[in-house]
Design a protein around this motif. Structure first.
Motif, mmCIF file in Angstrom:
data_model
loop_
_atom_site.group_PDB
_atom_site.id
_atom_site.type_symbol
_atom_site.label_atom_id
_atom_site.label_comp_id
_atom_site.label_asym_id
_atom_site.label_seq_id
_atom_site.Cartn_x
_atom_site.Cartn_y
_atom_site.Cartn_z
ATOM 1 N N ALA A 21 0.811 -1.223 0.000
ATOM 2 C CA ALA A 21 0.000 0.000 0.000
ATOM 3 C C ALA A 21 0.842 1.270 0.000
ATOM 4 O O ALA A 21 0.540 2.229 0.709
ATOM 5 C CB ALA A 21 -0.974 -0.004 1.196
ATOM 6 N N ALA A 22 1.919 1.295 -0.768
ATOM 7 C CA ALA A 22 2.746 2.495 -0.887
ATOM 8 C C ALA A 22 1.967 3.547 -1.667
ATOM 9 O O ALA A 22 1.724 3.403 -2.855
ATOM 10 C CB ALA A 22 4.070 2.173 -1.587
ATOM 11 N N ASP A 129 -17.027 -12.002 -8.110
ATOM 12 C CA ASP A 129 -18.222 -11.508 -8.804
ATOM 13 C C ASP A 129 -18.195 -11.871 -10.286
ATOM 14 O O ASP A 129 -18.653 -11.096 -11.145
ATOM 15 C CB ASP A 129 -18.357 -9.991 -8.642
ATOM 16 N N GLY A 130 -17.632 -13.017 -10.598
ATOM 17 C CA GLY A 130 -17.582 -13.490 -11.981
ATOM 18 C C GLY A 130 -16.397 -12.995 -12.774
ATOM 19 O O GLY A 130 -16.164 -13.466 -13.901
ATOM 20 N N TYR A 131 -15.614 -12.062 -12.225
ATOM 21 C CA TYR A 131 -14.440 -11.537 -12.928
ATOM 22 C C TYR A 131 -13.212 -12.390 -12.591
ATOM 23 O O TYR A 131 -12.933 -12.648 -11.408
ATOM 24 C CB TYR A 131 -14.135 -10.095 -12.512
ATOM 25 N N GLU A 132 -12.484 -12.813 -13.613
ATOM 26 C CA GLU A 132 -11.210 -13.466 -13.369
ATOM 27 C C GLU A 132 -10.181 -12.395 -13.013
ATOM 28 O O GLU A 132 -10.084 -11.361 -13.681
ATOM 29 C CB GLU A 132 -10.746 -14.235 -14.609
ATOM 30 N N VAL A 133 -9.403 -12.638 -11.961
ATOM 31 C CA VAL A 133 -8.477 -11.632 -11.441
ATOM 32 C C VAL A 133 -7.050 -11.984 -11.839
ATOM 33 O O VAL A 133 -6.544 -13.069 -11.517
ATOM 34 C CB VAL A 133 -8.586 -11.525 -9.904
ATOM 35 N N ALA A 134 -6.393 -11.058 -12.547
ATOM 36 C CA ALA A 134 -4.993 -11.244 -12.936
ATOM 37 C C ALA A 134 -4.046 -10.742 -11.857
ATOM 38 O O ALA A 134 -3.038 -11.381 -11.552
ATOM 39 C CB ALA A 134 -4.714 -10.522 -14.248
ATOM 40 N N VAL A 135 -4.358 -9.574 -11.284
ATOM 41 C CA VAL A 135 -3.489 -8.944 -10.284
ATOM 42 C C VAL A 135 -4.351 -8.455 -9.122
ATOM 43 O O VAL A 135 -5.387 -7.823 -9.332
ATOM 44 C CB VAL A 135 -2.714 -7.746 -10.875
ATOM 45 N N VAL A 136 -3.907 -8.770 -7.906
ATOM 46 C CA VAL A 136 -4.532 -8.212 -6.700
ATOM 47 C C VAL A 136 -3.606 -7.134 -6.158
ATOM 48 O O VAL A 136 -2.456 -7.412 -5.787
ATOM 49 C CB VAL A 136 -4.774 -9.285 -5.626
ATOM 50 N N TYR A 137 -4.098 -5.900 -6.148
ATOM 51 C CA TYR A 137 -3.310 -4.748 -5.705
ATOM 52 C C TYR A 137 -3.841 -4.317 -4.339
ATOM 53 O O TYR A 137 -4.951 -3.820 -4.212
ATOM 54 C CB TYR A 137 -3.426 -3.625 -6.737
ATOM 55 N N PHE A 138 -3.033 -4.504 -3.298
ATOM 56 C CA PHE A 138 -3.464 -4.248 -1.923
ATOM 57 C C PHE A 138 -3.325 -2.771 -1.576
ATOM 58 O O PHE A 138 -2.228 -2.225 -1.611
ATOM 59 C CB PHE A 138 -2.620 -5.066 -0.948
ATOM 60 N N SER A 162 -4.298 -18.475 -4.786
ATOM 61 C CA SER A 162 -4.668 -18.339 -6.192
ATOM 62 C C SER A 162 -3.438 -18.101 -7.056
ATOM 63 O O SER A 162 -2.358 -17.763 -6.563
ATOM 64 C CB SER A 162 -5.642 -17.174 -6.369
ATOM 65 N N LYS A 163 -3.622 -18.254 -8.375
ATOM 66 C CA LYS A 163 -2.545 -17.966 -9.317
ATOM 67 C C LYS A 163 -2.505 -16.498 -9.715
ATOM 68 O O LYS A 163 -1.639 -16.092 -10.497
ATOM 69 C CB LYS A 163 -2.676 -18.854 -10.564
ATOM 70 N N ALA A 164 -3.425 -15.686 -9.172
ATOM 71 C CA ALA A 164 -3.377 -14.243 -9.418
ATOM 72 C C ALA A 164 -2.055 -13.692 -8.891
ATOM 73 O O ALA A 164 -1.536 -14.144 -7.867
ATOM 74 C CB ALA A 164 -4.553 -13.546 -8.730
ATOM 75 N N ILE A 165 -1.499 -12.712 -9.581
ATOM 76 C CA ILE A 165 -0.261 -12.076 -9.146
ATOM 77 C C ILE A 165 -0.577 -11.089 -8.036
ATOM 78 O O ILE A 165 -1.482 -10.259 -8.179
ATOM 79 C CB ILE A 165 0.429 -11.389 -10.340
ATOM 80 N N LYS A 166 0.133 -11.216 -6.920
ATOM 81 C CA LYS A 166 -0.159 -10.403 -5.753
ATOM 82 C C LYS A 166 0.803 -9.215 -5.633
ATOM 83 O O LYS A 166 1.999 -9.372 -5.843
ATOM 84 C CB LYS A 166 -0.045 -11.252 -4.477
ATOM 85 N N CYS A 167 0.256 -8.056 -5.298
ATOM 86 C CA CYS A 167 1.064 -6.852 -5.097
ATOM 87 C C CYS A 167 0.733 -6.257 -3.723
ATOM 88 O O CYS A 167 -0.082 -5.353 -3.618
ATOM 89 C CB CYS A 167 0.777 -5.835 -6.208
ATOM 90 N N PRO A 168 1.354 -6.797 -2.633
ATOM 91 C CA PRO A 168 2.391 -7.826 -2.621
ATOM 92 C C PRO A 168 1.815 -9.186 -2.207
ATOM 93 O O PRO A 168 0.694 -9.271 -1.705
ATOM 94 C CB PRO A 168 3.302 -7.321 -1.507
#
Length: 347
Positions: A21-22, A129-138, A162-168
């Motif tokens: 969360a920078a 909600d039915g959306y496939e998530v590529a990146v989770v941005y915290f 999950s295989k979603a890319i996490k930030c972080p």
């Protein structure tokens, strides 16, 4: 920050590393335009030309876009994980709009939304909600209050699995904790990770100030005794993020006296207190009269880092954040209403 040191010769010293969360990249990128406008208005075009351009939000958006590309689905979205009430929403919107301009869809959800309406398929793809998530941005998830019940922990576990890319991801978030930073400052640790670049290790270590464990044992007992004898020379830091949590002076001495004989002391580290170089400036706060104040500044450098296992994909420094506050405040950032966003001026 610029530390004056014992001989009053300033040198840059590292305060901390933030890996979740920078914030303020979006607003910091716009501050130079404000300062250029003011200088040009007063006929100081030469000075206005020296104001540095800040591309922080553009660089961060490019990093997230690269992560989306690596994920490999043009239909997948970026999930902004946000607080129920965000006081910093306009900064977040700057990044959101940059991603929309790259044809990357953004959805905003709270942690409980993920718990209630999120799921993994057989391939560990995350759907909300039915959306496939590529990146989770915290933009949440760093305070104890963010995990107020078991459902919040379950949602975080769902994201991590999950295989979603996490930030972080959780490992990167933990790297930013005060305890890990204190361990990195121990003799030989930086050198271990930069064994092939001893000069780089030396330059990095030169930016460190003393960071000390106060865990139970002789080492912790010794530094606690020193800090209680000279509390003005130290800062007591809890394992917290978000600013406004550090403890100074007599409050530091009193708290150490209360916790020094029990396990609660392990929740803190001690750091040498930087004696920053001061400057005079006018701080613009809503509803407050302008006055010339004695100030200190803190420079933040944004980094965009992507890795796949041990392979580095991207490692860029896209921009900066300068915060200025009056010396009458020991701690507190922009969100706390103490510091203001500022622009470096190089002469």
């Amino acid at each position: 920050m610029f530390d004056r040191g014992t001989d009053h010769s300033p040198s840059l010293k590292q305060i901390e590393i933030n890996t979740i969360a920078a914030s303020y990249a979006g607003l910091a990128e716009r501050v130079p335009d404000v300062h250029r406008h003011v200088l040009n208005f007063w006929g100081k075009s030469d000075e206005a030309a020296k104001i540095l351009t800040n591309n922080a939000i553009k660089g961060i958006s490019e990093g997230i876009a690269k992560a989306c590309q690596m994920y490999g689905s043009s239909e997948a979205v970026v999930l902004f994980l946000v607080e129920k009430v965000s006081r910093n929403i306009f900064d977040q919107r700057c990044l959101e709009m940059e991603l929309w301009n790259k044809n990357i869809r953004v959805i905003r959800r709270q942690t409980l939304d993920v718990y209630e309406r999120g799921a993994l398929d057989d391939e560990k793809r995350l759907f909300v909600d039915g959306y496939e998530v590529a990146v989770v941005y915290f933009r949440t998830g760093y305070n104890p209050e963010d995990y107020h019940d078991a459902e919040c922990w379950d949602a975080r576990l769902l994201i991590e699995r999950s295989k979603a890319i996490k930030c972080p991801d959780i490992a990167t978030q933990l790297v930013g904790t005060k305890k890990v930073q204190q361990e990195i400052a121990r003799s030989g640790v930086v050198e271990k990770y930069l064994s092939e670049c001893p000069k780089s290790a030396e330059r990095i270590r030169a930016t460190f100030v003393g960071l000390y464990s106060i865990d139970e044992g002789p080492e912790g007992d010794e530094i606690i005794t020193k800090a209680m004898e000279d509390p003005e020379s130290f800062v007591l830091k809890p394992q917290r993020e978000g600013g406004g949590n550090n403890i100074f002076g007599e409050e530091l001495k009193q708290l150490l006296g209360n916790i020094k004989d029990g396990p609660k002391r392990s929740a803190y580290i001690l750091m040498d207190r930087i004696k920053p170089q001061t400057v005079k400036n006018y701080l613009l706060h809503p509803g407050s009269a302008l006055k010339l104040s004695e100030c200190v500044v803190e420079l933040g450098v944004f980094g965009v880092y992507i890795s796949k296992c041990r392979k580095m994909i991207m490692n860029e420094s896209p921009g900066h954040l300068l915060r200025t506050k009056s010396t009458e405040f020991a701690d507190g950032g922009v969100s706390a209403g103490v510091a203001v966003l500022d622009t470096p001026y190089l002469t």
